[in-house]
Design a protein around this motif. Structure first.
Motif, PDB file in Angstrom:
ATOM      1  N   GLN A  44       0.768  -1.233   0.077  1.00 28.58           N
ATOM      2  CA  GLN A  44       0.027   0.056  -0.069  1.00 28.58           C
ATOM      3  C   GLN A  44       0.981   1.454  -0.033  1.00 28.58           C
ATOM      4  O   GLN A  44       0.515   2.390  -0.558  1.00 28.58           O
ATOM      5  CB  GLN A  44      -0.889   0.034   1.294  1.00 28.58           C
ATOM      6  N   ASN A  45       2.045   1.160   0.581  1.00 27.83           N
ATOM      7  CA  ASN A  45       2.788   2.519   0.654  1.00 27.83           C
ATOM      8  C   ASN A  45       3.911   2.850  -0.644  1.00 27.83           C
ATOM      9  O   ASN A  45       4.541   3.673  -0.614  1.00 27.83           O
ATOM     10  CB  ASN A  45       3.763   2.315   1.795  1.00 27.83           C
ATOM     11  N   ASP A  46       3.524   1.819  -1.583  1.00 28.55           N
ATOM     12  CA  ASP A  46       4.429   2.039  -2.729  1.00 28.55           C
ATOM     13  C   ASP A  46       4.044   3.235  -3.453  1.00 28.55           C
ATOM     14  O   ASP A  46       2.772   3.984  -3.149  1.00 28.55           O
ATOM     15  CB  ASP A  46       4.175   1.032  -3.838  1.00 28.55           C
ATOM     16  N   SER A  47       4.727   4.049  -4.291  1.00 26.73           N
ATOM     17  CA  SER A  47       4.265   5.125  -4.903  1.00 26.73           C
ATOM     18  C   SER A  47       3.260   5.043  -5.709  1.00 26.73           C
ATOM     19  O   SER A  47       2.996   3.699  -6.542  1.00 26.73           O
ATOM     20  CB  SER A  47       5.658   5.913  -5.631  1.00 26.73           C
ATOM     21  N   ILE A  57       1.195   1.347 -10.305  1.00 28.53           N
ATOM     22  CA  ILE A  57       0.886   1.137 -11.802  1.00 28.53           C
ATOM     23  C   ILE A  57       1.895   0.222 -12.521  1.00 28.53           C
ATOM     24  O   ILE A  57       1.460  -0.707 -13.171  1.00 28.53           O
ATOM     25  CB  ILE A  57       0.987   2.337 -12.512  1.00 28.53           C
ATOM     26  N   GLU A  58       3.231   0.663 -12.264  1.00 27.96           N
ATOM     27  CA  GLU A  58       4.061  -0.577 -13.086  1.00 27.96           C
ATOM     28  C   GLU A  58       4.250  -1.899 -12.525  1.00 27.96           C
ATOM     29  O   GLU A  58       4.172  -2.907 -13.438  1.00 27.96           O
ATOM     30  CB  GLU A  58       5.401   0.094 -12.651  1.00 27.96           C
ATOM     31  N   LYS A  59       3.942  -2.249 -11.328  1.00 31.63           N
ATOM     32  CA  LYS A  59       3.628  -3.464 -10.701  1.00 31.63           C
ATOM     33  C   LYS A  59       2.832  -4.290 -11.470  1.00 31.63           C
ATOM     34  O   LYS A  59       2.623  -5.392 -11.633  1.00 31.63           O
ATOM     35  CB  LYS A  59       3.654  -3.534  -9.232  1.00 31.63           C
ATOM     36  N   VAL A  60       1.364  -3.662 -11.384  1.00 37.99           N
ATOM     37  CA  VAL A  60       0.231  -4.322 -12.242  1.00 37.99           C
ATOM     38  C   VAL A  60       0.529  -4.420 -13.723  1.00 37.99           C
ATOM     39  O   VAL A  60       0.123  -5.695 -14.143  1.00 37.99           O
ATOM     40  CB  VAL A  60      -1.121  -3.427 -12.090  1.00 37.99           C
ATOM     41  N   CYS A  61       1.227  -3.475 -14.225  1.00 41.00           N
ATOM     42  CA  CYS A  61       1.325  -3.823 -15.756  1.00 41.00           C
ATOM     43  C   CYS A  61       2.490  -4.698 -16.028  1.00 41.00           C
ATOM     44  O   CYS A  61       2.082  -5.528 -17.073  1.00 41.00           O
ATOM     45  CB  CYS A  61       1.824  -2.214 -16.252  1.00 41.00           C
ATOM     46  N   ILE A  79      -0.679  15.825  -8.370  1.00 35.73           N
ATOM     47  CA  ILE A  79      -1.267  15.103  -7.158  1.00 35.73           C
ATOM     48  C   ILE A  79      -0.141  15.098  -6.072  1.00 35.73           C
ATOM     49  O   ILE A  79      -0.376  15.348  -4.731  1.00 35.73           O
ATOM     50  CB  ILE A  79      -1.608  13.606  -7.613  1.00 35.73           C
ATOM     51  N   LYS A  80       0.984  14.725  -6.345  1.00 29.68           N
ATOM     52  CA  LYS A  80       2.099  14.936  -5.642  1.00 29.68           C
ATOM     53  C   LYS A  80       2.215  16.424  -4.861  1.00 29.68           C
ATOM     54  O   LYS A  80       2.590  16.466  -3.658  1.00 29.68           O
ATOM     55  CB  LYS A  80       3.475  14.805  -6.258  1.00 29.68           C
ATOM     56  N   THR A  81       2.239  17.231  -5.642  1.00 32.12           N
ATOM     57  CA  THR A  81       2.196  18.565  -5.042  1.00 32.12           C
ATOM     58  C   THR A  81       1.140  18.961  -4.162  1.00 32.12           C
ATOM     59  O   THR A  81       1.209  19.691  -3.339  1.00 32.12           O
ATOM     60  CB  THR A  81       2.520  19.739  -6.278  1.00 32.12           C
ATOM     61  N   ARG A  87      -1.741   5.593  -0.036  1.00 34.36           N
ATOM     62  CA  ARG A  87      -1.967   4.352   0.537  1.00 34.36           C
ATOM     63  C   ARG A  87      -3.179   3.911  -0.577  1.00 34.36           C
ATOM     64  O   ARG A  87      -3.555   2.685  -0.550  1.00 34.36           O
ATOM     65  CB  ARG A  87      -2.411   4.326   1.793  1.00 34.36           C
ATOM     66  N   TYR A  88      -3.775   4.517  -1.442  1.00 39.17           N
ATOM     67  CA  TYR A  88      -4.887   4.271  -2.248  1.00 39.17           C
ATOM     68  C   TYR A  88      -4.371   3.121  -3.414  1.00 39.17           C
ATOM     69  O   TYR A  88      -3.118   3.370  -3.675  1.00 39.17           O
ATOM     70  CB  TYR A  88      -5.156   5.463  -3.071  1.00 39.17           C
TER      71      TYR A  88
END
Length: 571
Positions: free
Chosen positions: A451-454, A459-463, A485-487, A497-498
């Motif tokens: 959950q704490n991944d960026s 997205i990269e792990k799903v892909c 979003i980050k800013t 965590r989303y």
């Protein structure tokens, strides 16, 4: 035991789904509820054969004991693989062998109903009834979501109009409108013309893509529903601050519009077994699962609960685990993957318009698509059973090829014939499922990412892990949205965590709908990022995926009509 429409005759293949549905003399919804142990006075009836069940009846202790079974599929053809029919059939088969089983499914959308599919209530002798009402307006849940969503749109536009002289403006508006119709002409529109409001470019999504639909399907209570509605992100103000529904002060009003829709719907199958039908997000543009509350309601009363996740396992099943199970604390016991010989041949390079497959080479090549889905489901720690949804054109030799493939992988296999035979045609599958559950314990779910991944890493792990992509690429718009979003939410740890919900074509592991089979070495291009703070997920749009579908050249609407007071053309 509940059987009714079980007299199968040779002419069955000549009958339409709606003709078969009419042959089934429906039982009163009070009788269906009583079989579950629900008293009639607890129900909110919608006529004789449908009812809302209050969420106060959830039984958390029984939920812990219930066996949850997920039905998913290989990457589908244009007309699907028959996953809903198998889900219903498996439930009928489980009841046939003495198990108390309940099915929990999504509600059909009018878009595909009048577009290409003609309905989504199962097929043949494995349907949920009354199929005409379920496929059309049902209990009004979709209309409630559409009305609530567009009420937010109207209130937002009014706020911008009324307070513009006070200096209020939004530099970015994220909230569009929705309609439960496939209407490509509404994808991009301009509102506020002729001095009647604030002029802005916007558009329509289809109702199953509404964040409110996702919220309805993930909410756990009325209070949770309102909390999520309050958090919906509508846009960004001129000074760079988030603007939410709570800032409009209308979350209570929107909750009121959705209050009745929150309760799951109880109906029956062709063999009078109970079925919960609730919620309807698509899996290619949303998270693709029926509501948490309907699943838990079914688990409150059924010892075995069958649910499905939309489209192929790379979409619906991944989101079922990484979003629904993670958020709701659900632990399935087993995954059923549905395949058809036609689907496998398509993935093996066979033209379905001229379905010649010498020496079954296309079928054998297409098994690579099935096997990648099997590997992905096992990667989540789940026992797997493959079922072949049999058509009358299937050859025994073709079925044996699929069976031998599964045996070589030490994966359970069963033929499903519920379309023609109802529960009787799914007994083999039901017994295989029960035997597997009794002998193989699932591991705790191995989620695709922490959950704490960026956001980028998720997205990269799903892909890469689920789709098999070699690389992920973000467009300029995608990169800009990520940086925004980050800013703006730099101090909001909850957003990090989303889970991610990738909107991607259902027809391929890639983002190219024409690339069948089990491709390798491809790149997934992320075109846009949408932050859903109410449903608490990050939607990443891959390739050319659209959130408002269009109609085909010859839509199913051309074949739907009323004759002598009866509806024809639904399926």
């Amino acid at each position: 035991m509940y059987y009714f429409c079980t007299q199968i005759v040779k002419e069955t293949t000549m009958k339409t789904d709606i003709q078969i549905a009419r042959e089934c003399q429906l039982e009163h919804i009070n009788d269906i509820a009583s079989r579950l142990g629900i008293a009639p006075e607890e129900l909110e009836p919608y006529g004789r054969y449908m009812a809302k069940v209050p969420i106060s009846l959830l039984d958390e202790e029984h939920i812990k004991k219930s066996h949850l079974i997920l039905v998913t599929a290989i990457s589908p053809t244009k007309t699907g693989i028959g996953k809903t029919t198998v889900s219903i059939g498996l439930t009928l088969g489980l009841n046939r062998i003495g198990k108390k089983a309940v099915v929990a499914l999504r509600e059909p959308s009018l878009g595909p109903c009048f577009g290409i599919k003609g309905g989504a209530a199962g097929g043949g002798y494995a349907q949920v009834l009354p199929m005409e009402k379920i496929n059309l307006h049902f209990t009004g849940d979709f209309h409630a979501v559409t009305s609530a969503h567009n009420t937010i749109s109207a209130l937002l536009d009014n706020y911008m109009y009324q307070y513009r002289k006070d200096g209020f403006s939004l530099r970015e508006v994220y909230w569009k409108r929705v309609l439960d119709v496939n209407d490509r002409a509404l994808r991009n529109v301009v509102t506020g013309m002729r001095g009647d409001g604030v002029v802005q470019e916007t558009g329509f999504d289809i109702t199953p893509a509404s964040e409110l639909m996702a919220i309805l399907c993930l909410a756990t209570s009325e209070e949770d529903l309102q909390r999520r509605i309050e958090n919906i992100l509508l846009g960004i103000t001129a000074d760079g601050k988030p603007f939410r529904v709570r800032d409009l002060g209308v979350a209570g009003a929107i909750t009121v519009l959705l209050r009745d829709a929150l309760n799951p719907n109880l109906v029956q199958t062709t063999e009078h077994t109970p079925a919960f039908i609730h919620g309807g997000p698509f899996a290619n543009i949303a998270h693709g699962c029926s509501s948490v509350l309907a699943t838990k309601m079914a688990m409150s009363y059924g010892d075995y609960v069958v649910t499905e996740a939309g489209f192929g396992a790379d979409l619906g099943a991944e989101k079922f685990f990484d979003i629904k199970c993670r958020k709701a604390g659900l632990q399935p016991r087993l995954v059923v993957i549905v395949a058809t010989t036609q689907g496998l041949k398509m993935h093996g390079g066979v033209d379905l318009a001229n379905i010649k497959d010498p020496n079954m080479q296309g079928l054998k090549e297409g098994l690579k698509n099935l096997n990648r889905h099997i590997n992905n489901m096992q990667g989540f720690g789940q026992p797997v059973v493959v079922t072949l949804n049999r058509f009358d054109t299937d050859l025994d030799e073709e079925i044996d090829v699929v069976r031998q493939n599964c045996e070589a992988l030490n994966v359970g296999f069963a033929v499903n014939e519920a379309f023609l035979k109802g529960g009787e045609g799914a007994v083999e599958l039901a017994q295989t499922v029960v035997d597997t559950i009794e002998h193989i314990q699932p591991l705790p779910i191995h989620y695709t990412y922490p959950q704490n991944d960026s956001i980028e890493d998720k997205i990269e792990k799903v892909c890469k892990r689920i789709y098999g992509a070699a690389a992920v690429e973000f467009t300029k718009t995608g990169k800009k949205k990520l940086e925004s979003i980050k800013t703006i939410f730099a101090n909001d740890e909850s957003i990090r965590r989303y889970p991610v919900c990738i909107a991607k074509t259902q027809f391929s592991f890639t983002a190219d709908s024409t690339r069948y089979g089990s491709p390798e070495g491809f790149t997934i291009r992320i075109r846009d990022i949408i932050l859903n703070c109410g449903s608490e997920m990050i939607v990443a749009i891959a390739g050319d995926m659209l959130r408002m579908p269009g109609l085909p050249k010859n839509p199913q609407a051309e074949r739907i009509s009323i004759n002598n007071g009866e509806i024809d053309g639904l399926s």
